[in-house]
Scaffold this active site. Structure first.
Site, PDB file in Angstrom:
ATOM      1  CG  MET A  12      -4.781  12.199  28.374  1.00 18.92           C
ATOM      2  SD  MET A  12      -6.558  12.543  28.576  1.00 18.92           S
ATOM      3  CE  MET A  12      -6.858  13.483  27.099  1.00 18.92           C
ATOM      4  CD  GLU A  13      -9.010  10.968  25.513  1.00 15.73           C
ATOM      5  OE1 GLU A  13      -8.659  10.393  26.566  1.00 15.73           O
ATOM      6  OE2 GLU A  13     -10.026  11.700  25.448  1.00 15.73           O
ATOM      7  N   GLY A  38      -6.535   6.741  34.800  1.00 14.66           N
ATOM      8  CA  GLY A  38      -6.043   5.503  34.193  1.00 14.66           C
ATOM      9  C   GLY A  38      -5.109   5.760  33.022  1.00 14.66           C
ATOM     10  CD  GLU A  74     -10.275  14.433  28.948  1.00 11.22           C
ATOM     11  OE1 GLU A  74      -9.535  13.495  28.623  1.00 11.22           O
ATOM     12  OE2 GLU A  74     -11.495  14.410  28.825  1.00 11.22           O
ATOM     13  CG  HIS A 122     -11.313   3.890  26.974  1.00 14.06           C
ATOM     14  ND1 HIS A 122     -12.674   3.871  27.179  1.00 14.06           N
ATOM     15  CD2 HIS A 122     -10.927   5.175  27.188  1.00 14.06           C
ATOM     16  CE1 HIS A 122     -13.081   5.083  27.512  1.00 14.06           C
ATOM     17  NE2 HIS A 122     -12.031   5.899  27.523  1.00 14.06           N
ATOM     18  CD  GLU A 123      -7.202   6.078  27.388  1.00 11.47           C
ATOM     19  OE1 GLU A 123      -7.415   7.171  26.830  1.00 11.47           O
ATOM     20  OE2 GLU A 123      -7.790   5.740  28.442  1.00 11.47           O
TER      21      GLU A 123
HETATM   22  N1  0A1 Z   1      -9.967  10.956  28.833  1.00  9.63           N
HETATM   23  C1  0A1 Z   1      -9.341   9.948  29.628  1.00  9.63           C
HETATM   24  C2  0A1 Z   1      -9.520  10.103  31.084  1.00  9.63           C
HETATM   25  C3  0A1 Z   1      -8.831  11.200  31.755  1.00  9.63           C
HETATM   26  C4  0A1 Z   1      -9.514  12.274  32.186  1.00  9.63           C
HETATM   27  C5  0A1 Z   1      -8.937  13.258  32.933  1.00  9.63           C
HETATM   28  C6  0A1 Z   1      -7.610  13.118  33.204  1.00  9.63           C
HETATM   29  O1  0A1 Z   1      -6.990  14.046  33.991  1.00  9.63           O
HETATM   30  C7  0A1 Z   1      -7.780  14.946  34.645  1.00  9.63           C
HETATM   31  C8  0A1 Z   1      -6.869  12.054  32.768  1.00  9.63           C
HETATM   32  C9  0A1 Z   1      -7.491  11.099  32.016  1.00  9.63           C
HETATM   33  C10 0A1 Z   1     -10.006   8.635  29.307  1.00  9.63           C
HETATM   34  O2  0A1 Z   1     -11.220   8.572  29.215  1.00  9.63           O
HETATM   35  O3  0A1 Z   1      -9.328   7.650  29.208  1.00  9.63           O
HETATM   36 ZN    ZN Z   2     -12.065   7.859  27.721  1.00  8.90          ZN
END
Ligand code: 0A1
Ligand code: ZN
Length: 849
Positions: A256-257, A254, A122, A290-291
């Site tokens: 990643m899901e 933090g 992501e 959250h994840e």
């Molecule tokens: N989707 C994840 C946050 C996240 C977004 C971008 C990242 O790399 C660019 C990494 C993690 C969340 O909301 O926890």
């Molecule tokens: Zn998130």
């Protein structure tokens, strides 16, 4: 090398991709500098799309071969991807590319961290792994084979086979490429299982580097609680045979899901009483939740395009806040969330980086993982729930999951389920997604013949690209309190839709004192003339815990603002009210700890700027110091008494009850240190048997200008623990007096452990420096210069973390001309750095305005 020329992407230009992806097969042959990725992708024409251009994103890939239906092709390749002639019928695309995970310092795509391979896709990282329609609305079923000489080889979904040096995974749930993940390394798992509500046994595994096993128990418990909570509260069941979590040391965010394979920054999952504070534990519990919650709000239902990011993030933050409120104290969680919103989101919403919860354009999507998208996005959902009521909210969510499972959706889809369930027209409500800036609500009141009238006027100041604003729907929760302290009107939600609107209440025995915006029912700035005696009255009598805290906060704020701009003494109403509250044993210790808190110095600077006064960071710092001394003076011997009464004698537990006591005792110790010169803090440091107490004691000592020996001993004890040493770096800068903060930070950048390529370590130093308000804004400009030097150094290696740290400059227009001029020099220096990344150049150009 410079990234591709910055191009702006617009929401209005959305077009579906010309092909659907029926299936994806990936094979990874892992090697640190030359990993081969072979893809076999079944495409067929998308009946919903008009344009059949076959363009696949791909960046920094070495194409070895490409075929369509088995025939070699020679696509046209640019730095952004490739274009090929493709049939207007189903076909098979095959490609082999070579990538360099060990050379990937940006931590996006496939990279290496301490000898372990891991991915972050992501938002647009998958295109650094192979050629693909790397956009969230292209969803497909993935089968992955990993060949590599490593003991643990993981990917999404369920394991389908493994042997010496290989493993295969199949994820039956269609997903976009940003949820793809791969991990390979020498890892050990803590294992457990969870029986889902329908009786499926899910294997749970939390993978860490050998040596970190003792830090996994809490995360595993948090995961099981999250799984249960999502079944009980939202009816959401987990849907694979395994759920894997991996802890990684080098990570930009933090966590990643990724479907079935969550990847965590080790600081957001690893915890033990010896090495983590109560705050760490609470945060870890929330991030794990959250994840996990993303499995439904993000993975099963994802976003059509990146403009819809708040669809998954606002909702998932809202859900994790509900979870924390249920696991711990709801009022305390609400107050924490509002403090966080005011600290991080308000400055963003009211400065040069202001953007709507659903932005309409971007150059680099990584720059939009913001407090506005996440936290304001969650506030918007909270308002929606308040407006429609709990039952309709639950019904709308059931409909959302039923109607959109397996789809990539928009905010329009989300609002439509609420419209269908309630029959409400949410056209005006939708402005919360499109209008940026924090609404300001002015309140006036009238009292005549037993009728009390509250009049509200809402305005939102212009923000970048949005000179004119329209009225928004505001749920304003109010209560009315009689002169004797009895509640005359219980919490009632007034629905404001006009620019100006009045609400009357009849038949009241006496003029009431209003308690407005209870529970912080809308993310607005309330402007109301009030007196300190009225605030003190609410501090004593408000039945709404949030507004009771808010009354104390307003008193503290008012006195601090006066002290920072004149020579006024601390307000007696505030100190008297505080003393009474501290004695109130009916209030939980965590809540009383919050009552002792003061607004942050940056927040105070923002409030002064709002009133047309140029903030002086040193004067603000002195005002806070002075008020802290006054608190210590006013509470006197009560400090020791309460400190003793709030000692925890049971074995350490990071639960709400014990952490609340430690938070209160810690806040008291800070004040005691002002009176006893650090005697008690030294004793605590010597006796502490957990990290919360150790850090409390150490920070008290540092604040008192002591603690040198303890700091050295602390380093010696923990030098092999990365996460604890991050704290050691951070604390010294956070607690440094303003005139020393920059030199302390500068000296720490020369420490052999300042591994600046690691985002946690970089943030420990520069996050702490920019949060030391008076230190960072030192009049010489040395703080600005030091930060800029390091941003320039980090940018070529890690654009994402560099760009995020640029936000330290976002409030620069608040300050005096001399400071502004010094910041402008640094912004120019960054902006004119050759080959600056797209991430950082977009941020700096927006900040410069
Ligand atoms: N989707 C994840 C946050 C996240 C977004 C971008 C990242 O790399 C660019 C990494 C993690 C969340 O909301 O926890
Ligand atoms: Zn998130």
């Amino acid at each position: 090398m410079r990234d591709a020329a910055p191009e702006t992407v617009y929401l209005k230009d959305y077009k579906p991709f010309g092909y659907v992806v029926d299936s994806v097969h990936l094979t990874f042959d892992l090697a640190p500098n030359a990993t081969r990725v072979t893809s076999r992708i079944a495409f067929s024409p998308n009946p919903e799309a008009e344009d059949r251009t076959f363009f696949l994103f791909g960046e920094k890939l070495k194409l070895i071969r490409a075929t369509i239906d088995g025939k070699d092709i020679t696509p046209e390749i640019t730095p952004e991807g490739l274009t090929a002639a493709a049939p207007d019928a189903p076909f098979i695309w095959e490609a082999e590319v070579e990538i360099d995970p060990a050379g990937n310092t940006a931590l996006e795509g496939l990279y290496m961290s301490n000898g372990m391979y891991c991915t972050q896709c992501e938002a647009e990282g998958f295109r650094k792994i192979t050629y693909y329609p790397d956009r969230p609305d292209v969803m497909s079923v993935f089968t992955v084979r990993i060949n590599g000489d490593l003991p643990v080889l993981l990917s999404n979904g369920n394991p389908t086979g493994q042997g010496e040096g290989w493993a295969e995974w199949h994820d039956p749930w269609p997903k976009p490429s940003y949820l793809f993940a791969l991990v390979a390394g020498d890892l050990v798992a803590t294992e457990d299982s969870f029986p889902t509500i329908s009786g499926q046994e899910v294997a749970l595994k939390l993978w860490v580097r050998p040596g970190d096993e003792h830090k996994t128990a809490f995360g595993m418990e948090a995961l099981k609680k999250s799984m249960k909570w999502d079944e009980d509260s939202y009816g959401r069941e987990y849907d694979l045979k395994v759920f894997n979590i991996v802890a990684v040391d080098d990570f930009n965010m933090g966590a990643m899901e990724n479907k079935g394979l969550n990847i965590f920054n080790s600081s957001c999952v690893l915890a033990s009483p010896d090495t983590s504070t109560d705050m760490n534990f609470e945060r870890i519990e929330a991030i794990i939740a959250h994840e996990y919650f993303h499995n439904w709000t993000g993975d099963r239902i994802t976003c059509r395009d990146w403009f819809q990011l708040c669809l998954k993030e606002g909702l998932t933050v809202f859900r994790d806040s509900q979870f924390t409120a249920d696991m711990r104290s709801a009022p305390v969680k609400r107050i924490h969330d509002v403090i966080d919103l005011r600290t991080r989101q308000f400055p963003e919403d009211n400065g040069p980086l202001s953007h709507p919860v659903r932005p309409e354009s971007f150059q680099e999507i990584n720059n939009f993982y913001t407090a506005t998208v996440y936290e304001k996005g969650a506030e918007v959902i909270g308002m929606l729930k308040r407006l429609v009521g709990d039952a309709a909210y639950a019904e709308a969510l059931d409909l959302y999951f039923a109607r959109h499972d397996g789809q990539a959706c928009t905010i329009e889809d989300w609002l439509k389920v609420f419209e269908d369930v309630t029959g409400r027209d949410l056209t005006q409500f939708k402005r919360w997604y499109s209008q940026s800036g924090t609404p300001r609500v002015k309140v006036t009141e009238d009292w005549a013949d037993g009728t009390y009238t509250l009049s509200f006027e809402q305005t939102t100041l212009p923000t970048p690209g949005q000179p004119e604003k329209l009225p928004q729907v505001l749920p304003i929760a109010v209560g009315l309190i009689g002169p004797n302290g009895d509640e005359l009107l219980e919490t009632t939600v007034l629905e404001m839709t006009e620019a100006k609107q009045s609400f009357s209440f009849d038949g009241l025995p006496a003029r009431p004192v209003p308690s407005i915006l209870r529970g912080f029912s809308a993310p607005v700035i309330l402007e109301r003339e009030s007196t300190n005696s009225e605030r003190a009255f609410l501090l004593a009598h408000d039945t709404d815990p949030f507004n009771r805290w808010e009354a104390g906060r307003a008193l503290a704020q008012d006195t601090l603002l006066k002290m920072a701009t004149g020579t006024t003494d601390p307000d007696a109403d505030y100190l008297d009210g505080l003393r009474a509250l501290m004695r109130d044993e009916t209030l939980d210790p965590a809540y009383r700890a919050l009552m002792l808190g003061l607004p942050g110095q940056a927040e105070l600077a923002g409030l002064l700027a709002d009133r047309g006064v140029t903030p002086d960071p040193m004067a603000i710092w002195q005002a806070v110091e002075h008020l802290r001394d006054a608190q210590a003076q006013a509470l006197g011997p009560l400090l020791e008494e309460l400190y003793e009464a709030n000692q925890v004698t049971d074995p350490y537990q990071p639960d709400a009850e014990q952490s609340g006591k430690r938070a209160l005792a810690g806040a008291l110790l800070r004040l005691i240190t002002r009176r006893d010169g650090g005697a008690r803090a030294s004793a605590l440091y010597a006796a502490a048997d957990n990290m919360t107490l150790t850090l409390t004691a150490l920070s008290c000592l540092l604040q008192a200008g002591q603690g040198g020996a303890e700091l050295a001993a602390f380093y010696d004890k923990w030098k092999d623990d990365r996460l604890v040493i991050d704290k050691w770096f951070m604390l010294q800068i956070a607690e440094a007096a303003p005139e020393r903060a920059v030199s302390v930070a500068q000296a720490l950048t020369e420490h052999p452990d300042f591994n600046w390529r690691n985002p946690n370590r970089f943030r420990a130093v520069f996050g702490a420096l920019s949060a030391n308000h008076a230190g960072f804004h030192d009049a010489t400009g040395a703080g600005y210069q030091l930060l800029a030097d390091w941003l320039i150094r980090l940018d070529p290696l890690n654009p994402q973390t560099t760009a995020r740290m640029c936000t330290a400059f976002q409030t620069w227009k608040r300050y005096d001309p001399a400071r502004q001029a010094k910041i402008a020099v640094e912004l120019d220096r960054i902006a004119t750095t050759p080959d600056l990344s797209r991430d950082t150049s977009e941020m700096i150009s927006r900040i410069r305005g």
